[in-house]
Design a protein around this motif. Structure first.
Motif, PDB file in Angstrom:
ATOM      1  N   MET A 135      37.544  31.086  35.385  1.00 38.31           N
ATOM      2  CA  MET A 135      38.342  30.261  36.294  1.00 38.31           C
ATOM      3  C   MET A 135      39.753  30.831  36.435  1.00 38.31           C
ATOM      4  N   LEU A 136      40.333  31.270  35.311  1.00 35.90           N
ATOM      5  CA  LEU A 136      41.676  31.855  35.372  1.00 35.90           C
ATOM      6  C   LEU A 136      41.670  33.173  36.145  1.00 35.90           C
ATOM      7  N   ARG A 137      40.611  33.962  35.958  1.00 35.37           N
ATOM      8  CA  ARG A 137      40.512  35.196  36.722  1.00 35.37           C
ATOM      9  C   ARG A 137      40.439  34.919  38.213  1.00 35.37           C
ATOM     10  N   ASN A 138      39.642  33.929  38.576  1.00 34.44           N
ATOM     11  CA  ASN A 138      39.521  33.579  39.999  1.00 34.44           C
ATOM     12  C   ASN A 138      40.853  33.099  40.554  1.00 34.44           C
ATOM     13  N   ARG A 139      41.563  32.309  39.767  1.00 36.81           N
ATOM     14  CA  ARG A 139      42.873  31.833  40.231  1.00 36.81           C
ATOM     15  C   ARG A 139      43.835  33.009  40.385  1.00 36.81           C
ATOM     16  N   LEU A 140      43.734  33.973  39.472  1.00 35.29           N
ATOM     17  CA  LEU A 140      44.612  35.146  39.548  1.00 35.29           C
ATOM     18  C   LEU A 140      44.332  35.949  40.807  1.00 35.29           C
ATOM     19  N   ARG A 141      43.043  36.071  41.127  1.00 32.76           N
ATOM     20  CA  ARG A 141      42.708  36.802  42.346  1.00 32.76           C
ATOM     21  C   ARG A 141      43.237  36.073  43.573  1.00 32.76           C
ATOM     22  N   ARG A 142      43.101  34.771  43.566  1.00 33.39           N
ATOM     23  CA  ARG A 142      43.565  33.998  44.733  1.00 33.39           C
ATOM     24  C   ARG A 142      45.082  34.066  44.876  1.00 33.39           C
ATOM     25  N   LEU A 143      45.784  34.119  43.769  1.00 33.66           N
ATOM     26  CA  LEU A 143      47.242  34.131  43.850  1.00 33.66           C
ATOM     27  C   LEU A 143      47.791  35.486  44.320  1.00 33.66           C
ATOM     28  N   ARG A 144      47.085  36.622  44.019  1.00 33.86           N
ATOM     29  CA  ARG A 144      47.524  37.961  44.405  1.00 33.86           C
ATOM     30  C   ARG A 144      48.984  38.147  44.006  1.00 33.86           C
ATOM     31  N   LEU A 145      49.194  38.328  42.767  1.00 29.57           N
ATOM     32  CA  LEU A 145      50.544  38.371  42.227  1.00 29.57           C
ATOM     33  C   LEU A 145      51.364  39.544  42.773  1.00 29.57           C
ATOM     34  N   ASP A 146      50.707  40.686  43.135  1.00 29.65           N
ATOM     35  CA  ASP A 146      51.474  41.813  43.663  1.00 29.65           C
ATOM     36  C   ASP A 146      52.218  41.447  44.934  1.00 29.65           C
ATOM     37  N   GLN A 147      51.514  40.689  45.811  1.00 29.54           N
ATOM     38  CA  GLN A 147      52.175  40.241  47.045  1.00 29.54           C
ATOM     39  C   GLN A 147      53.308  39.268  46.726  1.00 29.54           C
TER      40      GLN A 147
END
Length: 415
Positions: A301-313
């Motif tokens: 779930m945390l991985r999915n949230r990380l992908r959705r957030l796209r921290l680089d952008q």
């Protein structure tokens, strides 16, 4: 015969009143001992109602023991019991019945023994020997136990067989005793003392098989009861009777009705322990697996949230926002600096316009007295007084030769 009959017929009330006076005022029936068998018993909120009948069931009488009297009875009436009852006859006119009000009950045939038993029980109970607070828990996994019983009794064989089957490898100490007859109480006390002196046993079983009331009398002996109550090792009794508790049962830390049941209670079954162990292992595996699954799902779930957030952008957006904020801050700072410079220049010009030296540069002069004070009026001066005139460039020292006041000048102009 007719001469003994009343002149007029009696009412039902009159007849029952006559019968009541005959029965309740009779000296024998006021305090009568009756023996019989209890055929039925019914606890009511006001007392215990039961029927006492002959063994051949040819006659019966209704009895009642009121709640206030029940604690005083040596034997509580139970169906099938042979009792000797002390009571008085009471007539109930409304029902047209009579019954026996019970004052005391004793077991038939052993009434005296039962009375002594009850007296001893009450005395020992008053001393606190039967209190639940005195009872100690049995050890859950004893390694050494002691058994007090007859070496020739079947109880000893039953206990050995049960212990070996349930808990192989257990150390059993046998302390033989006579468990029937006049010598039994002293023999049992000595057997218990031997176990205590040995000091190895963690729990003690006192047992024998079934028997009659007379055969089990040693377990109601005061010496045996006190030996069990004062034993520092937890005691469990397994005496083969189903109907009544002996005084030893009341004093022991635990009691069951048979020697086999005592052996079953004192040690756990290895097969049951193994089954419980297997169940715990399975439960532990399930708990670990469930915990692993929950952690794995949470990680996903945390991985999915990380992908959705796209921290680089988001980092790039934050950096751009900081650049904009920096430019805005520089613009505001430059604007405020320019405004401050303009305000400073304005103040400088204003200060220059107020500077006395600038006035002198335009051709004006300042007249000062010798002490440096500015001369402001002609009438404050005197002829021959030295003055200092400050010009735009340098100073001139003069002497007053003539003074013309403002009033004199106006007069000359008018003339």
């Amino acid at each position: 015969m007719n001469s003994y009959l009343p002149d007029t017929p009696l009412s039902v009330t009159g007849l029952t009143d006559y019968i009541q006076s005959l029965l309740e005022e009779d000296k024998i029936l006021r305090q009568v001992w009756v023996t019989g068998e209890v055929s039925s018993a019914n606890h009511h909120r006001s007392g215990l109602f039961f029927t006492l009948q002959d063994c051949d069931r040819t006659a019966g009488i209704k009895c009642v023991a009121w709640n206030s009297q029940l604690p005083k009875l040596a034997q509580i009436p139970i169906p099938g019991e042979q009792l000797i009852i002390l009571g008085s006859i009471r007539v109930y006119p409304q029902r047209g019945e009579y019954q026996l009000t019970v004052w005391q009950t004793l077991p038939a045939g052993v009434g005296l023994q039962a009375l002594r038993y009850q007296q001893l029980r009450n005395r020992l109970q008053a001393e606190g020997l039967f209190d639940a607070e005195r009872k100690r828990p049995l050890p859950p996994h004893p390694q050494t136990i002691a058994v007090v019983t007859s070496p020739t009794a079947a109880a000893w064989g039953d206990i050995q067989k049960t212990l070996k089957h349930r808990y192989p490898g257990l150390h059993v100490l046998f302390s033989p005793a006579t468990v029937q007859g006049e010598q039994a109480p002293e023999s049992i006390v000595k057997a218990i003392e031997r176990v205590q002196r040995d000091g190895r046993a963690e729990v003690l079983i006192l047992s024998r098989g079934g028997g009659s009331v007379e055969e089990l009398a040693c377990f109601n002996d005061e010496r045996v009861v006190r030996a069990v109550a004062t034993c520092y090792i937890p005691v469990i009794t397994g005496i083969g009777h189903q109907r009544d508790e002996s005084l030893v049962d009341l004093a022991a830390d635990a009691c069951v009705h048979t020697p086999t049941a005592a052996a079953e209670k004192v040690v756990p079954s290895l097969s049951e322990l193994y089954t419980q162990h297997q169940e715990r292992v399975v439960a532990l595996h399930e708990a670990v697996h469930d915990s692993w699954e929950r952690s794995f799902n949470q990680l996903q779930m945390l991985r999915n949230r990380l992908r959705r957030l796209r921290l680089d952008q988001k980092v790039q957006q934050e950096a751009q926002r900081l650049v904009w904020q920096r430019q805005k801050l520089i613009q505001i700072t430059v604007g405020r600096s320019q405004q401050a410079k303009q305000h400073l220049e304005l103040l400088r010009e204003k200060l220059a316009s107020l500077d006395p030296k600038a006035v002198l540069q335009r051709g004006y002069a300042v007249v000062r007295l010798e002490n440096g004070a500015i001369a402001r009026a002609a009438d404050e001066l005197a002829v021959g007084q030295d003055l200092l005139i400050q010009l735009g460039q340098g100073e001139v020292k003069v002497k007053v030769t003539e003074i013309t006041t403002k009033a004199q000048r106006h007069k000359e102009v008018d003339g």
